[in-house]
Design a protein around this motif. Structure first.
Motif, PDB file in Angstrom:
ATOM      1  N   ALA A   2      12.591   7.093 -16.397  1.00  0.00           N
ATOM      2  CA  ALA A   2      11.462   8.010 -16.191  1.00  0.00           C
ATOM      3  C   ALA A   2      10.317   7.292 -15.495  1.00  0.00           C
ATOM      4  CB  ALA A   2      11.006   8.590 -17.530  1.00  0.00           C
ATOM      5  N   LEU A   3      10.068   6.028 -15.891  1.00  0.00           N
ATOM      6  CA  LEU A   3       9.003   5.252 -15.258  1.00  0.00           C
ATOM      7  C   LEU A   3       9.343   4.919 -13.807  1.00  0.00           C
ATOM      8  CD1 LEU A   3       8.167   2.806 -18.180  1.00  0.00           C
ATOM      9  CD2 LEU A   3       6.861   4.801 -17.460  1.00  0.00           C
ATOM     10  N   ALA A   4      10.640   4.871 -13.471  1.00  0.00           N
ATOM     11  CA  ALA A   4      11.045   4.550 -12.100  1.00  0.00           C
ATOM     12  C   ALA A   4      10.550   5.591 -11.108  1.00  0.00           C
ATOM     13  CB  ALA A   4      12.564   4.444 -12.018  1.00  0.00           C
ATOM     14  N   SER A   5      10.260   6.799 -11.577  1.00  0.00           N
ATOM     15  CA  SER A   5       9.759   7.845 -10.672  1.00  0.00           C
ATOM     16  C   SER A   5       8.442   7.431 -10.024  1.00  0.00           C
ATOM     17  CB  SER A   5       9.578   9.162 -11.430  1.00  0.00           C
ATOM     18  OG  SER A   5       8.609   9.012 -12.456  1.00  0.00           O
ATOM     19  N   GLN A   6       7.707   6.499 -10.644  1.00  0.00           N
ATOM     20  CA  GLN A   6       6.440   6.051 -10.064  1.00  0.00           C
ATOM     21  C   GLN A   6       6.655   5.327  -8.732  1.00  0.00           C
ATOM     22  OE1 GLN A   6       3.665   4.200 -12.880  1.00  0.00           O
ATOM     23  NE2 GLN A   6       4.894   5.016 -14.563  1.00  0.00           N
ATOM     24  N   SER A   7       7.860   4.758  -8.547  1.00  0.00           N
ATOM     25  CA  SER A   7       8.150   4.071  -7.291  1.00  0.00           C
ATOM     26  C   SER A   7       8.097   5.032  -6.105  1.00  0.00           C
ATOM     27  CB  SER A   7       9.529   3.418  -7.358  1.00  0.00           C
ATOM     28  OG  SER A   7       9.553   2.407  -8.333  1.00  0.00           O
ATOM     29  N   VAL A   8       8.444   6.289  -6.343  1.00  0.00           N
ATOM     30  CA  VAL A   8       8.401   7.283  -5.266  1.00  0.00           C
ATOM     31  C   VAL A   8       6.969   7.431  -4.754  1.00  0.00           C
ATOM     32  CG1 VAL A   8       8.753   9.722  -4.698  1.00  0.00           C
ATOM     33  CG2 VAL A   8      10.427   8.512  -6.128  1.00  0.00           C
ATOM     34  N   PHE A   9       6.022   7.508  -5.671  1.00  0.00           N
ATOM     35  CA  PHE A   9       4.623   7.658  -5.273  1.00  0.00           C
ATOM     36  C   PHE A   9       4.079   6.360  -4.652  1.00  0.00           C
ATOM     37  CE2 PHE A   9       5.286  10.492  -8.976  1.00  0.00           C
ATOM     38  CZ  PHE A   9       5.162  11.691  -8.305  1.00  0.00           C
ATOM     39  N   GLU A  10       4.540   5.224  -5.168  1.00  0.00           N
ATOM     40  CA  GLU A  10       4.144   3.935  -4.597  1.00  0.00           C
ATOM     41  C   GLU A  10       4.565   3.854  -3.133  1.00  0.00           C
ATOM     42  OE1 GLU A  10       5.244  -0.831  -5.061  1.00  0.00           O
ATOM     43  OE2 GLU A  10       6.164   0.668  -6.373  1.00  0.00           O
ATOM     44  N   TYR A  11       5.818   4.238  -2.860  1.00  0.00           N
ATOM     45  CA  TYR A  11       6.316   4.138  -1.485  1.00  0.00           C
ATOM     46  C   TYR A  11       5.771   5.251  -0.594  1.00  0.00           C
ATOM     47  CZ  TYR A  11       9.181   0.072  -2.150  1.00  0.00           C
ATOM     48  OH  TYR A  11       9.580  -1.220  -2.361  1.00  0.00           O
ATOM     49  N   ALA A  12       5.317   6.330  -1.194  1.00  0.00           N
ATOM     50  CA  ALA A  12       4.605   7.344  -0.408  1.00  0.00           C
ATOM     51  C   ALA A  12       3.298   6.758   0.114  1.00  0.00           C
ATOM     52  CB  ALA A  12       4.348   8.586  -1.251  1.00  0.00           C
ATOM     53  N   ASN A  13       2.619   5.999  -0.737  1.00  0.00           N
ATOM     54  CA  ASN A  13       1.392   5.329  -0.292  1.00  0.00           C
ATOM     55  C   ASN A  13       1.675   4.379   0.867  1.00  0.00           C
ATOM     56  OD1 ASN A  13      -0.148   6.620  -2.210  1.00  0.00           O
ATOM     57  ND2 ASN A  13      -0.171   4.910  -3.650  1.00  0.00           N
ATOM     58  N   LEU A  14       2.781   3.642   0.769  1.00  0.00           N
ATOM     59  CA  LEU A  14       3.145   2.718   1.845  1.00  0.00           C
ATOM     60  C   LEU A  14       3.466   3.474   3.133  1.00  0.00           C
ATOM     61  CD1 LEU A  14       5.422   0.206  -0.120  1.00  0.00           C
ATOM     62  CD2 LEU A  14       3.089  -0.178   0.693  1.00  0.00           C
ATOM     63  N   VAL A  16       2.232   6.430   4.138  1.00  0.00           N
ATOM     64  CA  VAL A  16       1.049   7.020   4.778  1.00  0.00           C
ATOM     65  C   VAL A  16       0.006   5.955   5.113  1.00  0.00           C
ATOM     66  CG1 VAL A  16       1.366   9.263   3.695  1.00  0.00           C
ATOM     67  CG2 VAL A  16      -0.065   7.557   2.557  1.00  0.00           C
ATOM     68  N   GLY A  17       0.190   4.740   4.580  1.00  0.00           N
ATOM     69  CA  GLY A  17      -0.723   3.644   4.916  1.00  0.00           C
ATOM     70  C   GLY A  17      -2.033   3.668   4.176  1.00  0.00           C
ATOM     71  N   GLU A  18      -2.117   4.423   3.081  1.00  0.00           N
ATOM     72  CA  GLU A  18      -3.342   4.458   2.279  1.00  0.00           C
ATOM     73  C   GLU A  18      -2.982   4.876   0.854  1.00  0.00           C
ATOM     74  OE1 GLU A  18      -6.049   7.398   3.666  1.00  0.00           O
ATOM     75  OE2 GLU A  18      -4.542   8.972   3.799  1.00  0.00           O
ATOM     76  N   PRO A  19      -3.854   4.592  -0.118  1.00  0.00           N
ATOM     77  CA  PRO A  19      -3.553   4.928  -1.521  1.00  0.00           C
ATOM     78  C   PRO A  19      -3.774   6.412  -1.829  1.00  0.00           C
ATOM     79  CG  PRO A  19      -5.679   3.833  -1.377  1.00  0.00           C
ATOM     80  CD  PRO A  19      -5.091   3.787   0.007  1.00  0.00           C
ATOM     81  N   PHE A  20      -2.875   7.250  -1.339  1.00  0.00           N
ATOM     82  CA  PHE A  20      -2.991   8.686  -1.612  1.00  0.00           C
ATOM     83  C   PHE A  20      -2.810   8.960  -3.104  1.00  0.00           C
ATOM     84  CE2 PHE A  20      -1.315  12.993  -1.983  1.00  0.00           C
ATOM     85  CZ  PHE A  20      -2.164  13.713  -1.156  1.00  0.00           C
ATOM     86  N   TYR A  21      -1.870   8.240  -3.725  1.00  0.00           N
ATOM     87  CA  TYR A  21      -1.614   8.400  -5.162  1.00  0.00           C
ATOM     88  C   TYR A  21      -2.113   7.174  -5.926  1.00  0.00           C
ATOM     89  CZ  TYR A  21       1.781  12.042  -3.820  1.00  0.00           C
ATOM     90  OH  TYR A  21       2.389  13.159  -3.302  1.00  0.00           O
ATOM     91  N   ARG A  22      -2.601   7.415  -7.137  1.00  0.00           N
ATOM     92  CA  ARG A  22      -2.915   6.337  -8.064  1.00  0.00           C
ATOM     93  C   ARG A  22      -2.228   6.660  -9.388  1.00  0.00           C
ATOM     94  NH1 ARG A  22      -7.262   5.477 -11.698  1.00  0.00           N
ATOM     95  NH2 ARG A  22      -8.275   7.370 -10.906  1.00  0.00           N
ATOM     96  N   MET A  23      -1.431   5.750  -9.893  1.00  0.00           N
ATOM     97  CA  MET A  23      -0.640   5.987 -11.093  1.00  0.00           C
ATOM     98  C   MET A  23      -1.214   5.246 -12.295  1.00  0.00           C
ATOM     99  SD  MET A  23       1.297   6.277  -8.251  1.00  0.00           S
ATOM    100  CE  MET A  23       1.881   4.641  -7.885  1.00  0.00           C
ATOM    101  N   GLU A  24      -1.243   5.914 -13.430  1.00  0.00           N
ATOM    102  CA  GLU A  24      -1.646   5.291 -14.680  1.00  0.00           C
ATOM    103  C   GLU A  24      -0.732   5.793 -15.799  1.00  0.00           C
ATOM    104  OE1 GLU A  24      -5.732   6.535 -15.002  1.00  0.00           O
ATOM    105  OE2 GLU A  24      -6.475   4.689 -14.086  1.00  0.00           O
ATOM    106  N   ASN A  25      -0.484   4.944 -16.775  1.00  0.00           N
ATOM    107  CA  ASN A  25       0.347   5.316 -17.921  1.00  0.00           C
ATOM    108  C   ASN A  25      -0.532   5.537 -19.154  1.00  0.00           C
ATOM    109  OD1 ASN A  25       3.030   5.117 -16.755  1.00  0.00           O
ATOM    110  ND2 ASN A  25       2.605   2.928 -16.568  1.00  0.00           N
TER     111      ASN A  25
END
Length: 299
Positions: A2-14, A16-25
């Motif tokens: 379930a935590l691995a889903s955060q990688s999708v948002f991390e690589y989305a940021n990469l 688009v070249g900017e921190p569109f998403y910020r993840m917190e647990n």
């Protein structure tokens, strides 16, 4: 997972070249929380003052034997009224159901626990054979890797199909699965034990539009037709003809759900004699005609 889903948002940021998403647990009490594998995950404590765009409830290895605390459930109800969307990955859907967020909505969960969800939450329209379901602001997914598909669908909705494809390539996701796709893989269910039978199945999957006789498959496996039929049935529990029909059905269903091809073209591409033959196979395999499968996917 379930935590691995955060990688999708991390690589989305990469992408688009900017921190569109910020993840917190977050967790009820905050601090370190142990995952099912025993790894420690640092979390913040839930607070009514938190302003979050998207909440995702992580799943566990089995449905909760007791509901979350009243505090957590109340928090989720408040969060659902303030956040843009809220999701449950795998058995995380049970947490949303306990909070009443799935009432009178379509939802899915891990196939092994779908019937449990149906019996425990009569007001939830559980669809047990879906990768993920979006019903308004509420998202739910099947188990394990389906959380990646749900997260990728969120990225596509937020940033477009090109960014989603870029993320999928970076994460080496073999295929971006549509939400309506079945949780089960025909190839996985067959699970042959020998390389020869696996080679025959790979040959079949790449040549579904061909007749694929037993002789064709036996040749790919470098066995005689008689020996191939015996070994295939021993290893998969199915006859070659039954297994090939399952592969054709899986491929046809995916094309029906994701493409705009006519049913006649799809029947031809996946090796059915004609549209009528495909319809008969769909009724045997899914209990639905191809037209109904397409209507469900589009809705």
């Amino acid at each position: 997972m379930a935590l691995a889903s955060q990688s999708v948002f991390e690589y989305a940021n990469l992408s688009v070249g900017e921190p569109f998403y910020r993840m917190e647990n977050y967790s009820a009490e905050g601090g370190d929380v142990s995952s099912s594998l025993g790894m420690s995950v640092s979390t913040k404590r839930l607070s009514a003052r938190i302003a979050i765009d998207t909440w995702i409830a992580a799943g566990v290895n089995a449905p909760l034997t007791s509901p979350p605390s009243a505090e957590v459930l109340a928090f989720l109800r408040r969060a659902a009224s303030r956040a843009r969307r809220i999701a449950g990955i795998c058995t995380g859907g049970f947490v949303l159901a306990e909070a009443g967020l799935l009432a009178n909505r379509r939802a899915t969960t891990h196939w092994a626990y779908a019937r449990d969800m149906t019996s425990r939450f009569r007001d939830v329209r559980v669809e047990e054979d879906r990768i993920y379901i979006v019903d308004g602001p509420i998202w739910t997914s099947a188990g394990m890797t389906a959380g990646l598909d749900l997260a990728l669908a969120m990225v596509e909705k937020d940033l477009g199909a090109d960014i989603a494809r870029s993320v999928a390539r970076k994460l080496v996701m073999h295929q971006r699965r549509a939400g309506g796709q079945s949780q089960h893989s025909e190839m996985l269910d067959l699970a042959p034990k020998s390389d020869r039978v696996q080679d025959a199945l790979n040959h079949a999957r790449k040549n579904l539009s061909a007749p694929l006789t037993v002789e064709d498959l036996a040749s790919a496996a470098h066995l005689s037709p008689r020996q191939f039929s015996r070994v295939f049935t021993q290893e998969t529990g199915q006859s070659p003809a039954k297994a090939i029909e399952g592969l054709r059905l899986e491929a046809a269903r995916l094309l029906i759900e994701k493409s705009r091809h006519s049913l006649e073209v799809i029947a031809q591409e996946t090796g059915f004699r004609d549209r009528r033959h495909m319809r008969e196979a769909f009724m045997r395999g899914f209990g639905l005609p191809p037209q109904e499968v397409r209507r469900e996917a589009r809705s």
